[in-house]
Design an enzyme around this catalytic site. Structure first.
Site, short mmCIF file in Angstrom:
data_model
loop_
_atom_site.label_atom_id
_atom_site.label_comp_id
_atom_site.label_asym_id
_atom_site.label_seq_id
_atom_site.Cartn_x
_atom_site.Cartn_y
_atom_site.Cartn_z
N TYR A 1 34.59 42.67 79.52
CA TYR A 1 33.83 43.57 79.09
C TYR A 1 33.06 44.67 78.09
O TYR A 1 32.31 44.80 77.38
CB TYR A 1 32.59 43.77 80.36
CG TYR A 1 32.26 42.54 80.93
CD1 TYR A 1 32.14 41.53 81.56
CD2 TYR A 1 30.09 43.30 81.64
CE1 TYR A 1 31.69 40.73 82.35
CE2 TYR A 1 29.73 42.25 82.02
CZ TYR A 1 30.36 40.68 83.06
OH TYR A 1 30.07 40.17 83.79
N ASP B 1 28.71 35.10 91.73
CA ASP B 1 27.70 34.77 91.51
C ASP B 1 27.63 33.39 92.66
O ASP B 1 26.16 32.72 93.53
CB ASP B 1 27.33 34.17 90.76
CG ASP B 1 26.15 34.66 89.40
OD1 ASP B 1 25.79 35.99 90.10
OD2 ASP B 1 24.93 34.23 89.01
N LYS C 1 44.06 35.23 86.87
CA LYS C 1 44.82 33.58 86.25
C LYS C 1 45.79 34.51 85.93
O LYS C 1 46.77 34.59 85.32
CB LYS C 1 43.88 34.13 85.49
CG LYS C 1 44.32 32.49 84.70
CD LYS C 1 43.99 31.35 85.05
CE LYS C 1 43.93 29.56 84.22
NZ LYS C 1 43.88 28.86 85.39
N ASP D 1 40.72 29.99 89.31
CA ASP D 1 40.11 27.97 90.00
C ASP D 1 39.87 27.57 90.74
O ASP D 1 39.46 27.24 91.57
CB ASP D 1 40.36 27.04 88.66
CG ASP D 1 42.16 27.74 88.75
OD1 ASP D 1 42.37 28.02 88.91
OD2 ASP D 1 42.69 26.36 87.76
N ASP E 1 32.01 38.68 88.24
CA ASP E 1 30.77 38.14 88.14
C ASP E 1 30.69 37.02 88.60
O ASP E 1 29.71 36.71 88.98
CB ASP E 1 30.62 38.39 86.43
CG ASP E 1 29.15 38.12 86.23
OD1 ASP E 1 28.69 38.83 86.55
OD2 ASP E 1 29.53 37.83 85.12
C1 IPM Z 1 26.10 41.44 87.60
C2 IPM Z 1 25.36 40.87 85.66
C3 IPM Z 1 25.76 41.98 84.72
C4 IPM Z 1 27.24 41.09 84.89
C5 IPM Z 1 24.52 41.31 83.31
C6 IPM Z 1 23.07 41.36 83.54
C7 IPM Z 1 25.28 41.72 82.65
O1 IPM Z 1 25.53 39.44 86.21
O2 IPM Z 1 25.70 42.40 87.47
O3 IPM Z 1 26.68 40.57 87.95
O4 IPM Z 1 27.43 40.79 84.24
O5 IPM Z 1 27.32 42.20 85.29
MN MN Z 2 26.93 38.17 87.52
#
Ligand code: IPM
Ligand code: MN
Length: 365
Positions: free
Chosen positions: A144, A255, A194, A227, A251
């Site tokens: 990042y 999710d 990884k 993975d 990240d």
């Molecule tokens: C999160 C979001 C952010 C990230 C984005 C919006 C920059 O997806 O907080 O997980 O990738 O960290």
């Molecule tokens: Mn995210």
């Protein structure tokens, strides 16, 4: 009486709606636990672009700097999607605020009450007791932020470059957060990398192994390739207790964890900094894991639970108000499991408005 000094950054979309009911709840919790709220509100994200021409204004940063914690809503929305990617609220507000305050430790609990199992896309027999895991994600390093990062022309074509980079010290300080988290849970950490491909992962694995051996031999540490971790999370999430990983893997996995936990509307998060606040506790930013939900923004129907639970994390980590935090968490659980629900988790039952949902939570306190 103690006064809690924090910055309130509601942001865009559903941010202001869920923030408003959260502040109501905090106020009432404060009456019960003997603290008052001393907060300052400021613009961030799209609304800041509109009002100040920049997603993270210096005036907002100054307010955060004077505070002991930041309660954050969410940023972004269709209105700003036509801007160049680096000027859009997500990249121009969220990433700089993380960097400005060295918020290197992202804590995302993945919690699904068994009563809400049908909200999960996983078959309920796979999660008979719901889900209870936590993802610890490194938040200020890796690909990042690594330099160089650029897009350039070379030999007649466009080339884009990101740099994935980690230092031992960055890995060690987040390893400590994983250990501290695991100590209060099942004492089990799965570190995800990884290492079969990436140099940063080889260093990650070695550093984590050495650090745990030296500082927390009582914690059961395992390693998994990312993975495989993605697959295992969908197969049997409760095999994990603390899922611990670097920025980009975290990240993606967080999710995935969010979706298997049913609704993003329920998931809180904390991002803790390297620095201590004026009362000697970690400075942190607390935000719901879901986004701005532009499709339902302004309708007063968004699920406020994630924002409310994020405020509970703020009370715990940045203000040491553990009992108040627990009271909020129990009230949310009680309200939701006894059937008070917003549309995202109502399954054809009565869908409460944001305000009604927060009243149900207050009622459970
Ligand atoms: C999160 C979001 C952010 C990230 C984005 C919006 C920059 O997806 O907080 O997980 O990738 O960290
Ligand atoms: Mn995210």
């Amino acid at each position: 009486m103690k006064s809690l000094k924090f910055a309130v950054l509601p942001g865009d979309g559903i941010g202001p709606e869920v923030m408003s009911v959260t502040l109501d709840i905090l106020k009432i919790i404060g009456e019960r636990f003997n603290f008052t709220l001393d907060y300052q509100t400021a613009d961030i994200g799209g609304i800041a672009i509109d009002n100040h021409g920049t997603a993270f204004p210096v005036t907002t940063q100054a307010i955060c700097e004077e505070s002991d914690a930041i309660l954050f809503g969410s940023v972004g929305g269709p209105k700003w999607e036509s801007l160049p990617p680096k000027d859009q609220p997500e990249r121009a507000a969220l990433l700089p605020i993380r960097k400005a305050f060295s918020l290197y430790a992202n804590i995302r609990p993945g919690l699904l009450y068994s009563e809400l199992a049908e909200a999960s896309p996983l078959k309920s027999e796979r999660i008979p007791k719901g889900i209870d895991i936590v993802c610890i994600r490194e938040l200020t390093g890796g690909i990042y932020f690594g330099q160089p990062k650029s897009t350039y022309e070379e030999a007649g074509e466009t080339v884009a470059l990101d740099t994935m980079i980690y230092k031992t010290s960055e890995i060690e300080r987040i390893a400590k957060v994983a250990i501290d988290t695991a100590k209060n849970r099942q004492k089990k950490v799965c570190s995800v990398d990884k290492a079969n491909v990436l140099e940063t992962s080889v260093l990650w694995r070695k550093t984590v192994t050495d650090y745990f051996k030296k500082h927390a031999p009582e914690i059961e540490l395992s390693h998994m390739y990312v993975d495989n971790a993605a697959m295992q999370l969908a197969r049997d999430p409760n095999q994990f207790d603390v899922l611990f990983t670097e920025n980009m893997f975290g990240d993606i996995l967080s999710d995935e964890m969010g979706v298997i936990c049913g609704s993003l509307g329920m998931l809180a998060s904390a991002s803790l900094g390297a620095s201590k606040n004026s009362i000697g506790l970690p400075f942190g930013l607390y935000e719901p894991s879901g986004g701005t939900a532009p499709d339902i923004a302004g309708k007063g129907i968004a699920n406020p639970c994630a924002q409310i639970l994020s405020a509970a994390m703020m009370l715990r980590y940045s203000f040491g108000e553990n009992e108040a935090a627990e009271t909020i968490e129990k009230a949310v659980e009680k309200a939701v499991t006894s059937g008070s629900r917003t549309g995202d988790i109502a399954f054809g039952g009565k869908a409460l408005s944001t305000k009604e949902m927060s009243e149900a939570i207050l009622h459970s306190i």
